[in-house]
Design an enzyme around this catalytic site. Structure first.
Site, PDB file in Angstrom:
ATOM      1  N   ARG A 196      12.283  27.429 -10.400  1.00 49.43           N
ATOM      2  CA  ARG A 196      11.933  28.205  -9.200  1.00 49.43           C
ATOM      3  C   ARG A 196      12.609  29.574  -9.188  1.00 49.43           C
ATOM      4  O   ARG A 196      12.037  30.534  -8.667  1.00 49.43           O
ATOM      5  CB  ARG A 196      12.300  27.421  -7.947  1.00 49.43           C
ATOM      6  N   LYS A 240      -2.734   7.922  -2.587  1.00 43.72           N
ATOM      7  CA  LYS A 240      -3.518   7.583  -1.404  1.00 43.72           C
ATOM      8  C   LYS A 240      -4.728   8.471  -1.179  1.00 43.72           C
ATOM      9  O   LYS A 240      -4.638   9.697  -1.236  1.00 43.72           O
ATOM     10  CB  LYS A 240      -2.616   7.696  -0.169  1.00 43.72           C
ATOM     11  N   GLY A 268       3.188  19.506  -7.181  1.00 44.92           N
ATOM     12  CA  GLY A 268       3.795  18.203  -6.918  1.00 44.92           C
ATOM     13  C   GLY A 268       4.031  17.365  -8.167  1.00 44.92           C
ATOM     14  O   GLY A 268       4.559  17.840  -9.169  1.00 44.92           O
ATOM     15  N   GLY A 291       2.660  20.578  -0.910  1.00 46.28           N
ATOM     16  CA  GLY A 291       1.790  20.580   0.271  1.00 46.28           C
ATOM     17  C   GLY A 291       0.968  21.856   0.368  1.00 46.28           C
ATOM     18  O   GLY A 291      -0.215  21.823   0.730  1.00 46.28           O
TER      19      GLY A 291
HETATM   20  P1  AMP Z   1       0.510  11.805  -4.854  1.00 49.61           P
HETATM   21  O1  AMP Z   1       1.794  12.297  -4.250  1.00 49.61           O
HETATM   22  O2  AMP Z   1      -0.503  11.363  -3.877  1.00 49.61           O
HETATM   23  O3  AMP Z   1      -0.021  12.738  -5.921  1.00 49.61           O
HETATM   24  O4  AMP Z   1       0.895  10.454  -5.573  1.00 49.61           O
HETATM   25  C1  AMP Z   1       1.786  10.371  -6.627  1.00 49.61           C
HETATM   26  C2  AMP Z   1       2.218   8.942  -6.747  1.00 49.61           C
HETATM   27  O5  AMP Z   1       1.079   8.133  -6.955  1.00 49.61           O
HETATM   28  C3  AMP Z   1       3.137   8.686  -7.901  1.00 49.61           C
HETATM   29  O6  AMP Z   1       4.402   8.359  -7.411  1.00 49.61           O
HETATM   30  C4  AMP Z   1       2.497   7.508  -8.611  1.00 49.61           C
HETATM   31  O7  AMP Z   1       3.423   6.493  -8.960  1.00 49.61           O
HETATM   32  C5  AMP Z   1       1.531   6.973  -7.580  1.00 49.61           C
HETATM   33  N1  AMP Z   1       0.438   6.208  -8.202  1.00 49.61           N
HETATM   34  C6  AMP Z   1      -0.474   6.637  -9.084  1.00 49.61           C
HETATM   35  N2  AMP Z   1      -1.247   5.626  -9.493  1.00 49.61           N
HETATM   36  C7  AMP Z   1      -0.811   4.509  -8.857  1.00 49.61           C
HETATM   37  C8  AMP Z   1      -1.194   3.141  -8.875  1.00 49.61           C
HETATM   38  N3  AMP Z   1      -2.185   2.719  -9.642  1.00 49.61           N
HETATM   39  N4  AMP Z   1      -0.530   2.297  -8.059  1.00 49.61           N
HETATM   40  C9  AMP Z   1       0.488   2.728  -7.301  1.00 49.61           C
HETATM   41  N5  AMP Z   1       0.898   4.001  -7.247  1.00 49.61           N
HETATM   42  C10 AMP Z   1       0.262   4.880  -8.021  1.00 49.61           C
END
Ligand code: AMP
Length: 396
Positions: free
Chosen positions: A35, A197, A354, A377
C-alpha cells in the site's frame, strides 16, 4: 475526472489522502509494503511538481481514540526510505502545532499526519473536523481507493473546503481498469466471481450481467445456484433464501445472451478443519454432492472448462476465490485459474480486490496480470455501479 496530472500544484500545500492501512506482523513491524508503494507515484509526482505534501491516512480501528498501537509513525520511516528523502512525521492531524509545522514546509517536502481515526469525528464525517483538516492545505488529492466508498472527513468532508480537488494516480488507474475497461470491454469479456456468499455479490452479479459475455460463478456461491437448479449440495455452504436471486440471475443471463457457467464438478471433503487447515476424506464428485460431504473447491473438469473460456477472452475480471483457498488442498482451482489468466497475455486481466488479491499473490502470478485493484468493499461497490463518495466529491 480531474487528476493530479491536470492541475498545477507548484508551491501549494496539498492534502493527500492515501491508504497506509498496512498489515503488521506479530512484532508490530510492517509486514507488507504494497500500500505504501502504491501511493508513491502520486507522492513522487507532487514532489517533482514542487508541491508541499501533507499525507493523511487511517490505520486500523482505534475507535476514535488516541492509541499508539495504531500510530502511523513506522510508516513515515518506510516511506522516507522508499522516497529517498526525509518524511516529517507529525504526532497529530489537527491543531495549532500541526498547522505551524505544515506552514514551514518547503516546496517538495513531505509530511505525514498521525492517524485520522484517532478522532471519532473522522468516521462521523464531522464538518468542523473536516474544516480543521482543510485548514492545513490549499488543495486536495484523494488517492485512497480502498476507503473511497466511505464518506469520512478526510475522504469526502474536507473536499468542500479545498480547491482544486483531484484524484491521485492510483485512483485514476482504478477508474481506468474497473471503470472504462469493463464498461467498454474488448470482447469477449469474461467475469469470474467466486467467494463465499451470494448475498454479498447480488448487486455485482446483476451489474456485470449487463456487460459480460461469459460469467463464471464459482466458490461456495455456485452451490446456491446449483441448488436452485435442483442439485443436491450435501453439507456445502448454501443460502437457501437466495435461491430466487440465483434463479433471477440465470434468467437475466439467458435474456441478455450471457453464457453463465457453473462448476461441473467439485472437490469435496467430509470435514473441513479451519484451525489445522486440513480436509478429511477428499473426493472429486460431479454436479451433485453426497449428503455427508462439503464442497471445498472446483474440480479438474471445471478448471479445464473455465480455463478454455479464459483463453478465448480479451477482457477478464476475477473477483473472489474458487474454493477455500486458505487450505492448500482446496486452493488448486483458484491457483489454476490464476495461471490460466496469467497465460492469456493478449487479454486485459483485472483482479478485483480483497481475497482475490491474496490468491493471485500466493499463486505467484501477480506480475502477469494487467491490474490488481487495491480496494475490497470499494472495488465491489464501484463494480456494482455505485457512486463512491470519495470520488464523487472530486472536480469533474
Ligand atoms: P469473499 O470475501 O466473498 O470473496 O469470500 C472469500 C471466502 O470465500 C474465502 O475465505 C474462501 O474460503 C470462501 N470460500 C470459497 N469457496 C468456498 C467454499 N466452497 N466453501 C466455503 N467457503 C468458501
Amino acid at each position: 475526472m480531474k487528476t493530479v496530472k491536470d492541475v498545477n500544484l507548484q508551491g501549494k500545500r496539498v492534502f493527500v489522502r492515501v491508504d497506509f492501512n498496512v498489515p503488521l506482523d506479530g512484532n508490530g513491524q510492517i509486514s507488507d509494503r504494497t500500500r505504501i508503494v502504491a501511493a508513491l507515484p502520486t507522492i513522487q509526482h507532487l514532489i517533482d511538481q514542487g508541491a508541499k505534501i501533507i499525507l493523511a491516512s487511517h490505520f486500523g480501528r482505534p475507535n476514535g481514540e488516541k492509541n499508539l498501537k495504531y500510530s502511523l509513525e513506522p510508516v513515515a520511516k518506510v516511506l522516507s526510505e522508499l522516497l529517498g528523502q526525509p518524511v516529517l512525521f507529525l504526532p497529530d492531524c489537527i491543531g495549532q502545532s500541526v498547522q505551524q509545522a505544515v506552514q514551514a514546509l518547503d516546496n517538495g517536502e513531505v509530511a505525514l499526519l498521525e492517524n485520522v481515526r484517532f478522532y471519532k469525528e473522522e468516521t462521523d464525517n464531522d464538518e468542523n473536523f473536516s474544516r480543521e483538516l482543510a485548514r492545513l492545505a490549499d488543495a486536495y488529492v484523494n488517492d485512497a481507493f480502498g476507503t473511497a466508498h466511505r464518506a469520512h472527513a478526510s475522504t469526502a468532508g474536507i473536499a468542500k473546503f479545498l480547491s482544486p480537488k483531484v484524484a491521485g494516480m492510483l485512483i485514476a488507474r482504478e477508474l481506468e481498469f474497473l471503470g472504462d475497461k469493463t464498461a467498454h470491454p474488448q470482447r469477449p469479456f469474461t467475469v469470474i466471481l467466486g467467494g463465499a456468499k451470494v448475498s454479498d455479490k447480488i448487486s455485482v452479479i446483476d451489474a456485470l450481467l449487463d456487460r459480460a459475455d461469459h460469467m463464471v460463478i464459482a466458490g461456495a456461491m455456485a452451490y446456491t445456484f446449483l441448488l436452485a437448479k435442483g442439485h443436491k449440495m450435501g453439507k456445502s455452504l448454501v443460502e437457501p433464501d437466495k435461491i430466487s436471486i440465483a434463479l433471477a440471475a440465470m434468467q437475466k443471463a439467458e435474456k441478455k445472451g450471457v453464457r453463465l457457467l457453473l462448476p461441473v464438478d467439485s472437490v469435496v471433503a467430509e470435514r473441513v478443519d479451519f484451525e489445522t487447515r486440513k480436509l478429511e476424506n477428499i473426493q472429486i464428485v460431479g454436479l451433485d454432492i453426497p449428503e455427508s460431504m462439503c464442497g471445498v473447491d472446483i474440480g479438474p473438469r471445471s478448471v479445464a472448462l473455465f480455463s478454455e473460456v479464459i483463453q478465448q477472452s480479451k477482457t477478464i475480471l476475477l473477483n473472489g476465490p474458487m474454493g477455500i483457498f486458505e487450505i492448500k488442498d482446496a486452493a488448486k482451482g483458484t491457483f489454476a485459474l490464476a495461471e490460466a489468466i496469467a497465460k492469456n497475455r493478449e487479454a486485459t486481466s483485472i483482479i478485483g480486490g480483497g481475497d482475490s488479491v491474496k490468491a493471485i499473490k500466493e499463486s505467484g502470478h501477480s506480475d502477469d496480470v494487467s491490474f490488481i485493484s487495491t480496494g475490497g468493499g470499494a472495488t465491489l461497490e464501484f463494480l456494482e455501479g455505485k457512486i463512491l463518495p470519495g470520488i464523487n466529491i472530486l472536480d469533474q
